[in-house]
Enzyme design. Structure first.
Site, short mmCIF file in Angstrom:
data_model
loop_
_atom_site.label_atom_id
_atom_site.label_comp_id
_atom_site.label_asym_id
_atom_site.label_seq_id
_atom_site.Cartn_x
_atom_site.Cartn_y
_atom_site.Cartn_z
N ARG A 49 12.16 0.89 4.67
CA ARG A 49 10.93 1.43 4.10
C ARG A 49 10.01 1.88 5.22
O ARG A 49 10.26 1.65 6.39
CB ARG A 49 10.25 0.37 3.20
CG ARG A 49 10.25 -0.97 3.87
CD ARG A 49 9.01 -1.75 3.80
NE ARG A 49 7.82 -1.05 4.16
CZ ARG A 49 7.37 -0.94 5.42
NH1 ARG A 49 8.04 -1.43 6.45
NH2 ARG A 49 6.24 -0.29 5.67
N GLY A 50 8.89 2.54 4.80
CA GLY A 50 8.01 3.16 5.78
C GLY A 50 8.47 4.60 5.95
O GLY A 50 9.67 4.86 6.10
N ARG A 92 12.82 7.93 -3.82
CA ARG A 92 11.38 7.63 -3.80
C ARG A 92 10.60 8.95 -3.68
O ARG A 92 10.99 9.81 -2.89
CB ARG A 92 11.01 6.70 -2.63
CG ARG A 92 11.63 5.31 -2.73
CD ARG A 92 11.03 4.36 -1.70
NE ARG A 92 9.71 3.90 -2.08
CZ ARG A 92 8.92 3.19 -1.26
NH1 ARG A 92 9.33 2.86 -0.04
NH2 ARG A 92 7.71 2.80 -1.66
N GLN A 199 3.89 -6.24 2.37
CA GLN A 199 4.36 -5.69 3.64
C GLN A 199 3.48 -6.14 4.81
O GLN A 199 3.94 -6.26 5.94
CB GLN A 199 4.39 -4.15 3.60
CG GLN A 199 5.48 -3.56 2.74
CD GLN A 199 5.01 -3.29 1.32
OE1 GLN A 199 4.14 -3.98 0.80
NE2 GLN A 199 5.58 -2.30 0.68
N ASP A 240 2.06 8.24 4.22
CA ASP A 240 3.34 8.65 3.62
C ASP A 240 3.42 10.14 3.37
O ASP A 240 4.49 10.73 3.33
CB ASP A 240 3.57 7.88 2.32
CG ASP A 240 3.88 6.43 2.63
OD1 ASP A 240 2.94 5.66 2.82
OD2 ASP A 240 5.07 6.10 2.76
N LYS A 251 -0.12 3.35 1.46
CA LYS A 251 0.07 2.20 0.57
C LYS A 251 -1.16 1.93 -0.28
O LYS A 251 -2.28 2.00 0.20
CB LYS A 251 0.42 0.99 1.44
CG LYS A 251 0.67 -0.31 0.72
CD LYS A 251 1.68 -0.21 -0.41
CE LYS A 251 3.02 0.32 0.04
NZ LYS A 251 3.90 0.69 -1.11
O1 MRU Z 1 6.28 1.25 0.13
P1 MRU Z 1 6.42 1.29 1.63
O2 MRU Z 1 6.53 -0.06 2.23
O3 MRU Z 1 7.51 2.23 2.07
O4 MRU Z 1 5.03 1.91 2.11
C1 MRU Z 1 4.85 2.12 3.49
C2 MRU Z 1 3.51 2.58 3.86
O5 MRU Z 1 2.66 2.82 3.04
C3 MRU Z 1 3.27 2.84 5.33
O6 MRU Z 1 1.93 2.61 5.65
C4 MRU Z 1 3.62 4.30 5.66
O7 MRU Z 1 4.90 4.63 5.21
C5 MRU Z 1 3.52 4.58 7.11
S1 MRU Z 1 4.87 3.94 8.02
C6 MRU Z 1 4.71 4.37 9.64
#
Ligand code: MRU
Length: 348
Positions: A49-50, A92, A199, A240, A251
């Protein structure tokens, strides 16, 4: 050096090796994706993820998908490739790096249409590995470009995880913190726990603690009080998807933080690579927001915390308006007080 979050093991018939992030911090376990379904599942369930890490996983997942294609000619092979990328694209919706990674793979195949299918497959593997290697350098540059925003002895508040686990190296938001620390600065971090999937507590607190950074965990609803009563020099988060005008999806909970930061005159920074910008969207209202399983809200790690049958709203992201963002830190430079023109000048 952070632990590698994602790697390709072997040649064209190889596999993806990832840290299963759903098990952290109690278990550090590597798992393998042997086929495209495994890659889809790993992205969908947040094992990987991320935004940047999702982009890398999508590119590597594409190699898994086409590795088994027995099409002998370019047209049939492209049909198989498209099937694979369409499938992975449905995992996603919000992090644009996913689609960016898939488009890079499709472009690599198109550019090499004159080559044999076997050669194109190998080139696709090379492209996926290149995306991973480039991300390491991007994280390093983001850290360098943004670290001066953190004063020595400063306190940063962050949300979710934008660290090494979310990228190929040491992250975007956390890259600023790691780089500042490497330069000898003392940095203290408040990490929001980040409900519903935690997270912040499971991943960010783990990463920062492992790196010897002074980190204090807070629940999400403690952030406003912390900004008011404690010394917080800045907020730094990842993203994202960032629209052409600088509105940034991150997030869920990030938007609220930006409002509270504004109220307390605390600068709010977003750190993200160029691949997280989606210049096809004029503003953040066009960013698709993922809604996830209600069970993520009614349960914490398998334990029910809400009555059966209660209605649930579970958006995974929100959009922070550019007006609340003091600067966006990218590998190409810092965009202060982002506007459409400034974003275009740096990213296009
Ligand atoms: O749902 P996730 O855990 O994939 O969400 C991740 C985030 O919101 C991070 O802040 C974002 O992807 C930046 S990662 C460098």
């Amino acid at each position: 050096m952070p632990l590698p979050t994602i790697e390709w093991i072997g040649g064209i018939d190889g596999k993806i090796k990832i840290i299963d992030q759903t098990l952290l911090p109690t278990e550090l376990k590597y798992v393998y994706c042997d086929d495209v379904k495994d890659a889809y599942h790993a992205i969908k369930t947040l094992m990987v993820r991320g935004a940047p890490a999702i982009g890398i996983a999508a590119a590597m997942g594409t190699v898994l998908g086409i590795g088994k294609s027995d099409s002998g000619n370019y047209e049939d092979f492209m049909r198989d490739l498209k099937e694979t990328t369409t499938y992975l694209a449905s995992s996603r919706p919000t992090a644009v790096n996913l689609f960016w990674g898939l488009k890079r793979m499709e472009a690599t195949a198109s550019k090499n249409s004159h080559k044999s299918v076997a050669d194109i497959k190998n080139l696709l593997l090379e492209e996926a590995k290149t995306i991973l290697e480039e991300d390491k350098e991007i994280c390093r540059k983001i850290g360098e470009n943004g670290q001066s925003l953190i004063p020595d002895g400063g306190t940063v508040l962050t949300h979710c995880n934008a660290g090494g686990l979310a990228t190929a190296y040491y992250g975007t938001a956390l890259a600023l913190i790691f780089t500042a620390a490497q330069k000898g600065k003392t940095v203290h971090v408040y990490a929001d726990e980040t409900r519903p999937l935690l997270q912040g507590s499971r991943l960010t607190a783990w990463e920062l603690k492992n790196a010897g950074i002074d980190v204090t965990l807070i629940c999400d609803n403690m952030a406003a009080h912390t900004m008011k009563d404690k010394k917080v020099d800045c907020i730094i988060v990842g993203a994202d998807r960032i629209a052409a005008n600088g509105d940034a999806a991150n997030k869920i909970g990030t938007y609220g933080l930006s409002i509270v930061a504004k109220e307390h005159h605390i600068p709010f920074y977003v750190a993200a690579p160029a691949s997280t910008f989606d210049l096809s969207l004029a503003s953040g209202t066009e960013i698709p927001i993922e809604e996830r399983d209600p069970a993520e809200v009614t349960h914490i790690q398998g334990n029910r915390i809400a009555p059966e049958g209660v209605k649930v709203f579970n958006p995974a992201f929100d959009v922070t308006p550019a007006g609340n963002i003091k600067a966006i830190i990218t590998e190409r430079g810092v965009i202060n007080d982002p506007t459409t023109e400034k974003v275009k000048n740096t990213i296009q």
